[in-house]
Write an enzyme that holds these catalytic residues in place. Sequence first.
Site, mmCIF file in Angstrom:
data_model
loop_
_atom_site.group_PDB
_atom_site.id
_atom_site.type_symbol
_atom_site.label_atom_id
_atom_site.label_comp_id
_atom_site.label_asym_id
_atom_site.label_seq_id
_atom_site.Cartn_x
_atom_site.Cartn_y
_atom_site.Cartn_z
ATOM 1 N N GLY A 27 -2.459 2.889 -7.683
ATOM 2 C CA GLY A 27 -1.880 3.525 -6.507
ATOM 3 C C GLY A 27 -0.710 4.435 -6.834
ATOM 4 N N THR A 28 0.124 4.020 -7.764
ATOM 5 C CA THR A 28 1.314 4.818 -8.090
ATOM 6 C C THR A 28 0.908 6.194 -8.606
ATOM 7 O OG1 THR A 28 2.559 2.819 -8.592
ATOM 8 C CG2 THR A 28 3.391 4.887 -9.535
ATOM 9 N N ASN A 31 3.312 -1.926 3.194
ATOM 10 C CA ASN A 31 3.199 -3.029 2.242
ATOM 11 C C ASN A 31 4.091 -4.219 2.584
ATOM 12 O OD1 ASN A 31 4.675 -0.555 1.380
ATOM 13 N ND2 ASN A 31 5.725 -2.008 0.041
ATOM 14 N N GLN A 80 -2.621 -0.818 0.659
ATOM 15 C CA GLN A 80 -2.594 -2.142 1.289
ATOM 16 C C GLN A 80 -3.714 -2.308 2.310
ATOM 17 O OE1 GLN A 80 -0.720 -4.851 0.677
ATOM 18 N NE2 GLN A 80 0.524 -3.890 -0.889
ATOM 19 N N GLY A 89 -6.979 -0.590 -7.402
ATOM 20 C CA GLY A 89 -7.958 -1.643 -7.660
ATOM 21 C C GLY A 89 -7.396 -3.047 -7.561
ATOM 22 N N HIS A 90 -6.178 -3.259 -8.070
ATOM 23 C CA HIS A 90 -5.720 -4.649 -8.182
ATOM 24 C C HIS A 90 -5.329 -5.276 -6.852
ATOM 25 C CE1 HIS A 90 -1.174 -4.421 -8.103
ATOM 26 N NE2 HIS A 90 -1.437 -3.142 -8.305
ATOM 27 N N THR A 121 -8.927 10.129 -21.390
ATOM 28 C CA THR A 121 -10.276 9.622 -21.641
ATOM 29 C C THR A 121 -10.766 8.840 -20.421
ATOM 30 O OG1 THR A 121 -9.858 9.560 -23.997
ATOM 31 C CG2 THR A 121 -11.642 8.161 -23.189
ATOM 32 N N CYS A 150 17.476 -8.364 -5.150
ATOM 33 C CA CYS A 150 18.864 -8.664 -5.493
ATOM 34 C C CYS A 150 19.221 -7.865 -6.747
ATOM 35 C CB CYS A 150 18.982 -10.157 -5.753
ATOM 36 S SG CYS A 150 20.660 -10.722 -5.875
HETATM 37 N N1 PLP Z 1 1.387 1.969 -2.359
HETATM 38 C C1 PLP Z 1 1.498 0.794 -1.717
HETATM 39 C C2 PLP Z 1 1.516 0.779 -0.225
HETATM 40 C C3 PLP Z 1 1.612 -0.393 -2.440
HETATM 41 O O1 PLP Z 1 1.739 -1.554 -1.799
HETATM 42 C C4 PLP Z 1 1.596 -0.327 -3.860
HETATM 43 C C5 PLP Z 1 1.786 -1.548 -4.660
HETATM 44 O O2 PLP Z 1 2.369 -2.515 -4.225
HETATM 45 C C6 PLP Z 1 1.455 0.921 -4.478
HETATM 46 C C7 PLP Z 1 1.350 2.041 -3.690
HETATM 47 C C8 PLP Z 1 1.397 1.055 -5.962
HETATM 48 O O3 PLP Z 1 0.113 0.688 -6.430
HETATM 49 P P1 PLP Z 1 -0.121 0.293 -7.957
HETATM 50 O O4 PLP Z 1 0.478 -1.065 -8.145
HETATM 51 O O5 PLP Z 1 -1.619 0.269 -8.096
HETATM 52 O O6 PLP Z 1 0.499 1.321 -8.803
#
Ligand code: PLP
Length: 410
Positions: free
Chosen positions: A76-77, A169, A203, A224-225, A261, A355
């Site tokens: 996702g990032t 999230n 999410q 995916g995770h 790749t 924290c």
């Molecule tokens: N976007 C949202 C809403 C998320 O909850 C998360 C991960 O918690 C991400 C993006 C990032 O995804 P990834 O962990 O696959 O990089």
Amino acid sequence: MSAGAVAARHYLDHAATTDVRPEAAAAFADELAHTGNAASSHAAGRAARSRLEDAREEIAAALGADPHEVVLTSGGTEADNLAVKGAWFAARDRRASVGDPRLAPAIVLSAIEHDAIAKAAAWLAASEGATLRTLPVTGEGIVDLDALSALLGADDALPALVTVMLANNETGVIQPIPEVVEAVRAASESLGTRIPVHTDAVQALGKVDVDFGRLGVDALSLSGHKIGAPVGSGALLVRRDVALVPVEHGGGQERSVRSGTLPVAQARALAAAVRAAVAELEAHVAHLAELRARLVHGLERLAKNGELGEVRITGPGPDGTLASHVHLVLPGAHAEALLVGLDLAGVDASSASACHAGVQQPSGVLLAMGYPPDDARCALRLTLGRTSTEADVDAVLAALPAVAAAARRH
Ligand code: PLP
């Protein structure tokens, strides 16, 4: 418990990551038995390419997209960064090429975006001069659509992108994406340009119907995770007519916007997880909703009996929230103390209000929803998943009164 017995643990942090599905693990393992770079023209490479393209087709078919619209990423990032930075640089380059004076385009983003969006946008603002326009949310954590229309026509820094997540999230609150798309299309028409809309569905996928075509967005991130594939798999679904400048440069794979790749094992595992998540959507949501009702009723009972002190469940209620999420504020009980107490009691939970250097930081999402900073330091996120059971719910209900009381004395 007999001496030496290991106490059961209860995992209520499925929004952070969830169990790998057997079918995803099997697809991944099967691919590891093969050799061949999917970009090579020899037989091994062609076979790998064919397995990769099958996976891409499956992902596309399950999500109402065209295979050409699936750009594989590491999660996702990366998908979020590619959408935000790629669209912004493309808009800037396009304006430079036609001599448009509005060179530094804006990004419209909601106030509750994940850091993968918020920090990518903040980086563009700090290093490239992007203008950020933040879309506020209501007290229930839903984006304010009236404010959106005002933001879209605010000044001459025409937006390169509007990005609003499909579900948050922290709170699990579902966002009105079709209405966002409608507002942006109307503004695009009056501005004489097409402003692309991106949604982070990381999410939401597997918990609400996610159909790329029907949602009407131009780009959508998934990971995916969060749905039972291994960490390291994900995708950006993106329409062919949306220009993106690559974030990574290299061999020109994935429409030249994501070099590297080709990740065949990750793609196959992702395809297996997406297929299962979409096929099981209804049953999965029913399972989650049942457990969530048990958890919410249990919390309400504890509160009514005076065993939990003050407790507030955030958001608009079950219909407007992912069935996986219960997000609470326990005023006076700092998140860190709650999490440590629950951990000692065998419960894995989370909170966004981290924290740092001994000081509890308030959750930005709760601040955006209008919670005072003191309360925004006292959030607890309990998230359910495919393997969650009534025993998990009962364990947190049993532990929470003493943990909250101790956190309040802290
Ligand atoms: N976007 C949202 C809403 C998320 O909850 C998360 C991960 O918690 C991400 C993006 C990032 O995804 P990834 O962990 O696959 O990089």
